[in-house]
Design a protein around this motif. Sequence first.
Motif, mmCIF file in Angstrom:
data_model
loop_
_atom_site.group_PDB
_atom_site.id
_atom_site.type_symbol
_atom_site.label_atom_id
_atom_site.label_comp_id
_atom_site.label_asym_id
_atom_site.label_seq_id
_atom_site.Cartn_x
_atom_site.Cartn_y
_atom_site.Cartn_z
ATOM 1 N N ASP A 1 -10.897 7.118 10.903
ATOM 2 C CA ASP A 1 -9.676 7.677 10.304
ATOM 3 C C ASP A 1 -9.348 6.856 9.064
ATOM 4 N N LEU A 2 -9.416 7.492 7.894
ATOM 5 C CA LEU A 2 -9.232 6.791 6.626
ATOM 6 C C LEU A 2 -8.070 7.393 5.851
ATOM 7 N N ILE A 3 -7.252 6.512 5.275
ATOM 8 C CA ILE A 3 -6.134 6.917 4.426
ATOM 9 C C ILE A 3 -6.368 6.320 3.043
ATOM 10 N N GLU A 4 -6.447 7.183 2.037
ATOM 11 C CA GLU A 4 -6.594 6.714 0.653
ATOM 12 C C GLU A 4 -5.217 6.524 0.049
ATOM 13 N N VAL B 1 -5.135 -5.483 6.700
ATOM 14 C CA VAL B 1 -6.240 -5.715 5.767
ATOM 15 C C VAL B 1 -6.857 -4.362 5.422
ATOM 16 N N PHE B 2 -7.218 -4.213 4.153
ATOM 17 C CA PHE B 2 -7.752 -2.952 3.650
ATOM 18 C C PHE B 2 -9.270 -3.037 3.481
ATOM 19 N N LYS B 3 -9.887 -1.882 3.170
ATOM 20 C CA LYS B 3 -11.344 -1.817 2.988
ATOM 21 C C LYS B 3 -11.824 -2.817 1.941
ATOM 22 N N SER B 4 -11.001 -3.088 0.938
ATOM 23 C CA SER B 4 -11.353 -4.035 -0.124
ATOM 24 C C SER B 4 -11.386 -5.474 0.383
ATOM 25 N N GLY B 5 -10.821 -5.712 1.567
ATOM 26 C CA GLY B 5 -10.696 -7.061 2.100
ATOM 27 C C GLY B 5 -9.374 -7.720 1.752
ATOM 28 N N GLN C 1 1.653 -1.804 -11.034
ATOM 29 C CA GLN C 1 0.220 -1.870 -11.303
ATOM 30 C C GLN C 1 -0.509 -1.990 -9.970
ATOM 31 N N GLY C 2 -1.611 -1.269 -9.833
ATOM 32 C CA GLY C 2 -2.346 -1.343 -8.588
ATOM 33 C C GLY C 2 -3.732 -0.750 -8.707
ATOM 34 N N GLU C 3 -4.461 -0.824 -7.605
ATOM 35 C CA GLU C 3 -5.818 -0.301 -7.538
ATOM 36 C C GLU C 3 -5.945 0.574 -6.309
ATOM 37 N N LYS C 4 -6.805 1.595 -6.408
ATOM 38 C CA LYS C 4 -7.059 2.443 -5.252
ATOM 39 C C LYS C 4 -7.695 1.606 -4.148
ATOM 40 N N ASP C 5 -7.315 1.915 -2.914
ATOM 41 C CA ASP C 5 -7.884 1.233 -1.759
ATOM 42 C C ASP C 5 -7.823 2.203 -0.590
ATOM 43 N N VAL C 6 -8.406 1.785 0.525
ATOM 44 C CA VAL C 6 -8.485 2.638 1.709
ATOM 45 C C VAL C 6 -8.046 1.845 2.931
ATOM 46 N N LEU C 7 -7.281 2.501 3.788
ATOM 47 C CA LEU C 7 -6.816 1.939 5.044
ATOM 48 C C LEU C 7 -7.522 2.682 6.170
ATOM 49 N N SER C 8 -8.110 1.952 7.109
ATOM 50 C CA SER C 8 -8.771 2.607 8.239
ATOM 51 C C SER C 8 -7.988 2.372 9.512
ATOM 52 N N PHE D 1 0.839 -1.194 0.000
ATOM 53 C CA PHE D 1 0.000 0.000 0.000
ATOM 54 C C PHE D 1 0.869 1.238 0.000
ATOM 55 N N SER D 2 0.611 2.132 -0.940
ATOM 56 C CA SER D 2 1.336 3.397 -1.000
ATOM 57 C C SER D 2 0.374 4.542 -0.751
ATOM 58 N N TYR D 3 0.757 5.409 0.176
ATOM 59 C CA TYR D 3 0.004 6.610 0.499
ATOM 60 C C TYR D 3 0.880 7.846 0.288
#
Length: 110
Positions: free
Chosen positions: A66-69, A97-101, A25-32, A5-7
């Motif tokens: 608290d969310l980090i995109e 684990v991220f919001k995507s699971g 290659q990657g997809e947007k995700d969210v870390l809480s 995960f890169s923020y």
Amino acid sequence: MTHLFSYGTLQKEQVQLETFGRILQGEKDVLSGYKLNSIEITDPEVLRKSGQKYHPVLEFSGNDEDLIEGVLFEVTEAEILQADEYEVDDYKRIETVFKSGKKGFIYVGK
């Protein structure tokens, strides 16, 4: 393949090319449960690659609001080790684990 995960600066194409020799290659995700802070970078090589004196750093808050995109990149085990070399000693890598699971690695402050 594993996930990283890169923020921050690892989202920059120039940093990816110099660190991994390719565009990731990657997809947007969210870390809480984390907040962003910043640290001053003194490593000359990291400063050269990123062009930034201050880098973001994750700090655990435990608050699910608290969310980090960021971007969840697919990387090899060898590339994880290359990322470890890029990140300065003020960071440590942990798995979460991220919001995507999906599971993946993040760099947090020591």
